[in-house]
Design a protein around this motif. Structure first.
Motif, PDB file in Angstrom:
ATOM      1  N   VAL A 300     -12.127   9.896  39.112  1.00 38.32           N
ATOM      2  CA  VAL A 300     -12.298  11.230  38.532  1.00 38.32           C
ATOM      3  C   VAL A 300     -11.177  11.590  37.559  1.00 38.32           C
ATOM      4  CG1 VAL A 300     -13.609  12.099  40.517  1.00 38.32           C
ATOM      5  CG2 VAL A 300     -11.126  12.411  40.461  1.00 38.32           C
ATOM      6  N   LEU A 301     -10.141  10.772  37.498  1.00 40.60           N
ATOM      7  CA  LEU A 301      -9.006  11.124  36.638  1.00 40.60           C
ATOM      8  C   LEU A 301      -8.187   9.861  36.376  1.00 40.60           C
ATOM      9  CD1 LEU A 301      -6.809  14.245  37.257  1.00 40.60           C
ATOM     10  CD2 LEU A 301      -5.700  12.070  36.811  1.00 40.60           C
ATOM     11  N   PHE A 323      -3.102  12.628  30.822  1.00 43.40           N
ATOM     12  CA  PHE A 323      -4.248  12.165  31.626  1.00 43.40           C
ATOM     13  C   PHE A 323      -5.529  12.819  31.148  1.00 43.40           C
ATOM     14  CE2 PHE A 323      -2.634  15.835  34.083  1.00 43.40           C
ATOM     15  CZ  PHE A 323      -3.788  16.600  34.220  1.00 43.40           C
TER      16      PHE A 323
HETATM   17  P1  HAM Z   1     -10.361   7.250  30.884  1.00 40.61           P
HETATM   18  O1  HAM Z   1      -9.960   6.677  32.201  1.00 40.61           O
HETATM   19  O2  HAM Z   1     -11.152   6.395  29.970  1.00 40.61           O
HETATM   20  O3  HAM Z   1      -9.019   7.726  30.183  1.00 40.61           O
HETATM   21  O4  HAM Z   1     -11.166   8.590  31.128  1.00 40.61           O
HETATM   22  C1  HAM Z   1     -10.644   9.637  31.933  1.00 40.61           C
HETATM   23  C2  HAM Z   1     -11.694  10.126  32.923  1.00 40.61           C
HETATM   24  O5  HAM Z   1     -12.893  10.497  32.222  1.00 40.61           O
HETATM   25  C3  HAM Z   1     -12.157   9.055  33.898  1.00 40.61           C
HETATM   26  O6  HAM Z   1     -11.267   8.962  34.986  1.00 40.61           O
HETATM   27  C4  HAM Z   1     -13.526   9.568  34.310  1.00 40.61           C
HETATM   28  O7  HAM Z   1     -13.398  10.516  35.366  1.00 40.61           O
HETATM   29  C5  HAM Z   1     -14.003  10.309  33.083  1.00 40.61           C
HETATM   30  N1  HAM Z   1     -15.049   9.492  32.406  1.00 40.61           N
HETATM   31  C6  HAM Z   1     -14.852   8.399  31.633  1.00 40.61           C
HETATM   32  N2  HAM Z   1     -16.038   7.926  31.181  1.00 40.61           N
HETATM   33  C7  HAM Z   1     -16.997   8.749  31.675  1.00 40.61           C
HETATM   34  C8  HAM Z   1     -18.448   8.796  31.570  1.00 40.61           C
HETATM   35  N3  HAM Z   1     -19.123   7.937  30.844  1.00 40.61           N
HETATM   36  N4  HAM Z   1     -19.111   9.795  32.216  1.00 40.61           N
HETATM   37  C9  HAM Z   1     -18.430  10.707  32.960  1.00 40.61           C
HETATM   38  N5  HAM Z   1     -17.072  10.713  33.087  1.00 40.61           N
HETATM   39  C10 HAM Z   1     -16.370   9.753  32.461  1.00 40.61           C
HETATM   40  C11 HAM Z   1      -8.960   8.315  28.957  1.00 40.61           C
HETATM   41  O8  HAM Z   1      -9.939   8.698  28.342  1.00 40.61           O
HETATM   42  C12 HAM Z   1      -7.556   8.540  28.459  1.00 40.61           C
HETATM   43  N6  HAM Z   1      -7.625   9.228  27.158  1.00 40.61           N
HETATM   44  C13 HAM Z   1      -6.781   9.359  29.486  1.00 40.61           C
HETATM   45  C14 HAM Z   1      -5.388   9.648  29.045  1.00 40.61           C
HETATM   46  C15 HAM Z   1      -4.939  10.786  28.476  1.00 40.61           C
HETATM   47  N7  HAM Z   1      -4.358   8.835  29.130  1.00 40.61           N
HETATM   48  C16 HAM Z   1      -3.292   9.418  28.610  1.00 40.61           C
HETATM   49  N8  HAM Z   1      -3.642  10.603  28.199  1.00 40.61           N
END
Ligand code: HAM
Length: 449
Positions: A300-301, A323
């Protein structure tokens, strides 16, 4: 009939009520941690996302050419856009910047519950301060958000990509791409450790003529998992390897100690040195939150420290830390939790306790009640005007079904006498009031209100 595209969702007023309450609650927690909201475009130059991740990322993107033949894409996440915004708009602002954002992201993925092609992230980035204290601020905010939305069963895994990497580099593995393997030996070793592939790791050690006894220590290090107490065997293992720096582990320990002071104890915290989250992006502390009840789509994060600003000519501001909070998945988790606890709905924030008055003009020109409706709304009362000319019984049924707390019927007699009754729908109690704002306000505060 035209249907919505696969992987997207519509949100009814009832769903939006929950979503807006969750967004408000997250915003409130972020504000209390000093973060301020920014907004960037939903589409960006394709290059923004290929610059770091390479062209391979395109297959996961909603990429397109516009009418001016520019290569664009819907954003798959918001970290890179926020970095671009800092380079374009905020170079000279006092650092550190504490930025938060909320919005749609688009990824071309297999669609299932919890995995959407259009989804929402609430995220934060802390820019211009590095080290354990900055990282702890970000991790504590993530934990405080989950605690304050009353999610009960979750697990945070925290690691530091530098611990294993420093060990591998210290043992003599290179970070430069090996032309035969197609990737740096350090990256190959990290992957093998993550997969638990012992034979592969032994073969890699043999290929680069490294002392095979260290492979066993590395495996032991990678398999460590537990609370804060995990740090001490990790320290012992690392100290046994000559030339290996303890810097990353020391940093992780300080971060964890600061987190303990900044946030309440989470339901479960696991120190795991193999949380990698994609090596091309993260460089320091990394963390992920899982909700076991959600199964496969349970993450979830996710976040950590990363270097991106050097791509925009601002290397001094790297690394940053942030995050992404999977808004949709947290809501799914809260819904599952409410069901489990036998509650009919998810309650994230304060419910709006202000009265909701159904104003029902009956057999009169509705124009006559409009000034009162406007005045009550200005005074803070929520008012729904009956617009379909229903008969009294039907109108009261409608008021009840849309969630009104009170109803007021204004017919010809009420207009003549300048008096009407405010009915409290749950108890049936009625209070006669003058057709003036102050009187109606008093009626709404009546014995049953
Ligand atoms: P990420 O792990 O790709 O990180 O996405 C963060 C959260 O977005 C995931 O833990 C998940 O809960 C949610 N998520 C990702 N893809 C989907 C999807 N297709 N449908 C629903 N929920 C989804 C990032 O995006 C990085 N930019 C995080 C970050 C910010 N790191 C440093 N700063």
């Amino acid at each position: 009939m035209v249907q919505r595209p696969r992987g997207t969702r519509d949100f009814t007023p009832a769903a939006m009520k929950r979503r807006m309450a969750l967004e408000r609650r997250l915003e409130d927690v972020a504000t209390r941690h000093g973060f301020a909201r920014v907004q960037t475009p939903v589409f960006e130059s394709l290059e923004l996302f290929t610059a770091k991740s390479g062209p391979g990322v395109i297959k996961q993107l909603y990429a397109f050419q516009d009418k001016g033949e520019r290569e664009l894409t819907l954003r798959p996440e918001l970290t890179a856009p926020v970095m671009r915004m800092i380079a374009e708009e905020m170079r000279n602002e006092t650092k550190p910047l504490r930025l938060s954002y909320y919005g749609q992201c688009y990824r071309y993925e297999e669609f299932k519950t919890g995995r959407y092609r259009e989804f929402f992230q609430y995220g934060v980035e802390l820019i211009g301060a590095t080290g354990p204290l900055a990282e702890a601020e970000v991790i504590a905010l993530a934990m405080n958000m989950l605690i304050e939305v009353h999610l009960l069963d979750w697990e945070i895994r925290i690691g530091h990509v530098g611990v294993l990497k420093d060990a591998l580099v210290g043992l003599g593995l290179s970070e430069e791409v090996d032309s035969v393997a197609g990737e740096p030996p350090v990256a190959s070793a990290m992957r093998l450790l993550d997969k638990g592939d012992s034979e592969g790791l032994d073969a890699l050690f043999a290929r680069y003529h490294l002392d095979p006894t260290h492979a066993a220590s590395l495996r032991a290090l990678a398999s460590l998992e537990g609370g804060m107490e995990t740090l001490s065997p990790a320290r012992e293992l690392l100290s046994g390897m000559e030339g290996v720096s303890l810097e990353a582990l020391d940093e992780l320990e300080t971060t964890l100690r600061a987190v303990q002071k900044l946030a309440p104890r989470p339901p479960k915290l696991v120190v795991d040195l193999t949380v990698a989250r994609g090596l091309d992006y993260y460089t320091g502390t990394v963390f992920e939150v899982k909700v076991p009840a959600l199964g496969g789509e349970g993450q979830v994060l996710g976040g950590g420290s990363y270097k991106l600003l050097h791509l925009f000519g601002l290397p001094d501001l790297d690394p940053c830390c942030g995050f992404g909070f999977g808004f949709d998945r947290v809501l799914l988790a809260l819904e599952a939790q409410a069901k489990e606890l036998g509650r009919s709905e998810v309650v994230v924030g304060e419910t709006d306790r202000r009265p909701l008055l159904a104003m029902i003009p009956f057999n009169v020109d509705a124009m006559a009640v409009l000034p009162l409706v406007a005045d009550l709304r200005r005074a803070g009362v929520r008012v729904e005007l009956e617009l379909r000319g229903r008969k009294i019984g039907k109108a009261l049924g409608w008021a009840d079904s849309v969630g009104c707390t009170h109803a007021m019927i204004v017919g010809p007699n009420e207009l003549d006498d300048k008096k009407a009754k405010v009915k409290h729908l749950a108890s049936g109690e009625q209070i006669e009031v003058g057709l003036y704002t102050d009187d109606v306000l008093e009626g709404l505060q009546g014995p049953s209100a």
